[in-house]
Design an enzyme around this catalytic site. Structure first.
Site, PDB file in Angstrom:
ATOM      1  N   ARG A  62       0.850  -1.208   0.000  1.00 35.64           N
ATOM      2  CA  ARG A  62       0.000   0.000   0.000  1.00 35.64           C
ATOM      3  C   ARG A  62       0.887   1.260   0.000  1.00 35.64           C
ATOM      4  O   ARG A  62       0.462   2.333  -0.409  1.00 35.64           O
ATOM      5  CB  ARG A  62      -0.958  -0.027   1.192  1.00 35.64           C
ATOM      6  CG  ARG A  62      -1.874   1.186   1.280  1.00 35.64           C
ATOM      7  CD  ARG A  62      -3.125   0.944   2.125  1.00 35.64           C
ATOM      8  NE  ARG A  62      -2.852   0.285   3.372  1.00 35.64           N
ATOM      9  CZ  ARG A  62      -2.292   0.862   4.447  1.00 35.64           C
ATOM     10  NH1 ARG A  62      -1.936   2.134   4.410  1.00 35.64           N
ATOM     11  NH2 ARG A  62      -2.094   0.186   5.552  1.00 35.64           N
ATOM     12  N   LYS A  92      -9.037   3.815 -19.302  1.00 41.45           N
ATOM     13  CA  LYS A  92      -9.424   4.214 -20.651  1.00 41.45           C
ATOM     14  C   LYS A  92      -8.227   4.106 -21.612  1.00 41.45           C
ATOM     15  O   LYS A  92      -7.725   3.028 -21.831  1.00 41.45           O
ATOM     16  CB  LYS A  92     -10.022   5.625 -20.602  1.00 41.45           C
ATOM     17  CG  LYS A  92     -11.126   5.774 -19.541  1.00 41.45           C
ATOM     18  CD  LYS A  92     -12.317   4.908 -19.861  1.00 41.45           C
ATOM     19  CE  LYS A  92     -13.524   5.092 -18.963  1.00 41.45           C
ATOM     20  NZ  LYS A  92     -13.323   4.902 -17.550  1.00 41.45           N
ATOM     21  N   TYR A 123     -17.049  14.778 -16.274  1.00 38.08           N
ATOM     22  CA  TYR A 123     -17.574  13.415 -16.234  1.00 38.08           C
ATOM     23  C   TYR A 123     -18.611  13.339 -15.095  1.00 38.08           C
ATOM     24  O   TYR A 123     -18.380  13.868 -14.002  1.00 38.08           O
ATOM     25  CB  TYR A 123     -16.404  12.461 -15.996  1.00 38.08           C
ATOM     26  CG  TYR A 123     -16.794  11.052 -15.661  1.00 38.08           C
ATOM     27  CD1 TYR A 123     -17.559  10.298 -16.546  1.00 38.08           C
ATOM     28  CD2 TYR A 123     -16.402  10.465 -14.467  1.00 38.08           C
ATOM     29  CE1 TYR A 123     -17.917   9.004 -16.243  1.00 38.08           C
ATOM     30  CE2 TYR A 123     -16.750   9.163 -14.165  1.00 38.08           C
ATOM     31  CZ  TYR A 123     -17.516   8.440 -15.052  1.00 38.08           C
ATOM     32  OH  TYR A 123     -17.872   7.161 -14.743  1.00 38.08           O
ATOM     33  N   ASP A 144      -8.342  16.736 -15.520  1.00 37.70           N
ATOM     34  CA  ASP A 144      -8.644  15.335 -15.844  1.00 37.70           C
ATOM     35  C   ASP A 144      -8.388  15.177 -17.339  1.00 37.70           C
ATOM     36  O   ASP A 144      -9.146  15.665 -18.170  1.00 37.70           O
ATOM     37  CB  ASP A 144     -10.092  15.002 -15.484  1.00 37.70           C
ATOM     38  CG  ASP A 144     -10.416  13.529 -15.735  1.00 37.70           C
ATOM     39  OD1 ASP A 144      -9.755  12.915 -16.602  1.00 37.70           O
ATOM     40  OD2 ASP A 144     -11.335  13.001 -15.093  1.00 37.70           O
TER      41      ASP A 144
HETATM   42  C1  LIG Z   1     -13.109  11.682 -17.771  1.00 35.58           C
HETATM   43  C2  LIG Z   1     -13.228  10.593 -16.758  1.00 35.58           C
HETATM   44  N1  LIG Z   1     -12.679  10.766 -15.553  1.00 35.58           N
HETATM   45  C3  LIG Z   1     -12.749   9.818 -14.595  1.00 35.58           C
HETATM   46  C4  LIG Z   1     -13.422   8.631 -14.826  1.00 35.58           C
HETATM   47  C5  LIG Z   1     -13.493   7.596 -13.750  1.00 35.58           C
HETATM   48  O1  LIG Z   1     -12.651   6.548 -14.020  1.00 35.58           O
HETATM   49  P1  LIG Z   1     -12.832   5.056 -13.453  1.00 35.58           P
HETATM   50  O2  LIG Z   1     -14.049   4.500 -14.099  1.00 35.58           O
HETATM   51  O3  LIG Z   1     -11.560   4.377 -13.827  1.00 35.58           O
HETATM   52  O4  LIG Z   1     -13.013   5.184 -11.978  1.00 35.58           O
HETATM   53  C6  LIG Z   1     -14.000   8.406 -16.070  1.00 35.58           C
HETATM   54  C7  LIG Z   1     -14.722   7.148 -16.346  1.00 35.58           C
HETATM   55  O5  LIG Z   1     -15.400   7.010 -17.326  1.00 35.58           O
HETATM   56  C8  LIG Z   1     -13.900   9.414 -17.069  1.00 35.58           C
HETATM   57  O6  LIG Z   1     -14.450   9.259 -18.287  1.00 35.58           O
END
Ligand SMILES: Cc1ncc(COP(=O)(O)O)c(C=O)c1O
Length: 402
Positions: free
Chosen positions: A57, A214, A117, A189
């Site tokens: 961890r 992704k 998101y 992000d």
């Molecule tokens: C732009 C964006 N940020 C964060 C996330 C969250 O990621 P995770 O599903 O790996 O927790 C997503 C998920 O679709 C996303 O599209």
């Protein structure tokens, strides 16, 4: 003492911790070890203080390899990996909300992009705002609105340079400049862009977050997240929070994500090239009311995207169906034979999702309408297949909608 050990003892210890002389694996092995033995108790003690190998961890060699690769790609002083993109978003906001010299986050004002998101938006509302962090949303493509909101001197500005699902592009360098002028930290992000299309630290951002699930992983086989930091202070804070919050990445996922990274540039270039062809083709279809893609000359931020993204526009294309109804969207999704109707993006496979019922399902219909997310909006994540097959699949499915 080894020769005298009994069967049960040998079963649990034999073959482990043997130094393998001369073995140099070409890729970092999976260190499936929750804990690490140091040569002496004194060295173990030192390892605790120096973020050494003590416990997975805190640090794990396979995960550290992935983190080092991300830091190198994003141009960061360091990166910290998490079990998911959401865990990474959470930790990044906590780190950005930790004043210099403080050991814990303190409720502070956040200015966030209205087009985040869906789950990030819900996290901001249900966790941060609910715990007393003042929260304001604004359209990051509207610089006048950004300037106006920055007058109240927020501590954090949180945005996605390519928005989801409408693929709006914001002027990141200018926003960073404006935010830094009022002392705010900028958290980006960068999931949708990937570091191949944009590297926000080069434009002055303070923290860069990815859902590694992704584009970074790219094969739909691992969930993960990562935050890359511009400063040692933010990197150390992230590491501390990762240890305490415990949503750390496992070594098996780290290995899969590292493997994905090796082909990231090839994949994103192919996805971007395919997406441009698909977007242009969609504009000619009678059953398509509007196409959203920053690579189209008609896109409102096309020139900005061309400058910022160095000629690539990413692998996502969104479009509004005619008629703009859930029934038409479902009919299209059910008719596709190659493109997978699944809730993710950035994979080698082409994927389609219905934003109103997936990434933005926590919003009311009114909230979605205000953002421009209509009932006929579909988001296509273009894969690396032959683009003729992707178009043929869309063509036959659009005919069935009719
Ligand atoms: C732009 C964006 N940020 C964060 C996330 C969250 O990621 P995770 O599903 O790996 O927790 C997503 C998920 O679709 C996303 O599209």
């Amino acid at each position: 003492m080894r020769g005298t050990q009994h069967l049960e003892t040998r079963l649990v210890h034999a073959g482990e911790r043997e130094p393998v002389s001369g073995a140099r694996a070409t890729v970092l092995p999976i260190y499936a070890s929750s804990t690490f033995v140091q040569p002496s108790a004194a060295e173990l003690d030192r390892a605790f203080d120096e973020d050494g190998l003590v416990y997975s961890r805190h640090a794990n060699p396979t995960v550290s390899g992935f983190e080092a690769a991300i830091a190198a790609v994003e141009g960061a002083v360091g990166a910290v990996a998490f079990a998911s993109g959401m865990a990474a978003v959470h930790a990044a906001l906590l780190a950005a909300g930790t004043p210099r010299g403080a050991s814990q986050p303190q409720p502070c004002a956040i200015l966030a992009a209205q087009d985040l998101y869906g789950a990030s938006r819900t996290l901001l509302r249900q966790f941060f705002e609910a715990q007393g962090w003042p929260l304001t949303f604004c359209d990051m493509t509207d610089l006048a609105c950004v300037e106006e909101q920055l007058r109240s001197q927020p501590t954090i500005v949180f945005l996605e340079p390519i928005s989801n699902p409408l693929l709006k592009v914001c002027d990141l360098p200018r926003i960073v400049e404006l935010a830094h002028a009022v002392g705010a930290r900028v958290v980006v992000d960068n999931t949708l862009a990937s570091p191949i299309v944009l590297r926000p630290l080069e434009h002055g951002a303070d923290l860069v977050v990815h859902s590694a699930t992704k584009y970074l992983g790219g094969h739909g086989d691992a969930l993960g997240g990562v935050v890359a930091a511009r400063s040692h202070l933010l990197h150390d804070t992230l590491r501390r929070y990762a240890k305490l919050l415990g949503a750390t990445l496992g070594p098996f996922e780290a290995r899969l994500l590292s493997r994905g990274l090796k082909t990231l540039a090839l994949r994103v270039r192919q996805q971007s090239a395919n997406a441009l062809v698909v977007a242009r083709w969609l504009t000619t279809q009678p059953r398509v009311r509007q196409v959203y893609y920053p690579g189209l000359e008609t896109h409102p931020q096309h020139r900005l995207a061309a400058e910022l993204f160095g000629g690539l526009f990413g692998g996502l294309v969104s479009f509004d169906l005619e008629p703009a109804t859930p029934a038409a969207a479902y009919a299209l999704m059910d008719s596709l034979e190659l493109i997978l109707p699944a809730t993710t993006l950035g994979d080698v496979y082409s994927l389609i999702s219905y934003s109103a019922r997936s990434s933005h399902r926590d919003m009311t219909a009114d909230e979605r309408r205000q953002l421009g997310i209509g009932d006929g909006l579909l988001r296509l994540s273009v894969g690396i297949e032959d683009v003729r097959d992707i178009i043929a699949d869309l063509e036959q499915a659009l005919q069935r909608v009719a």
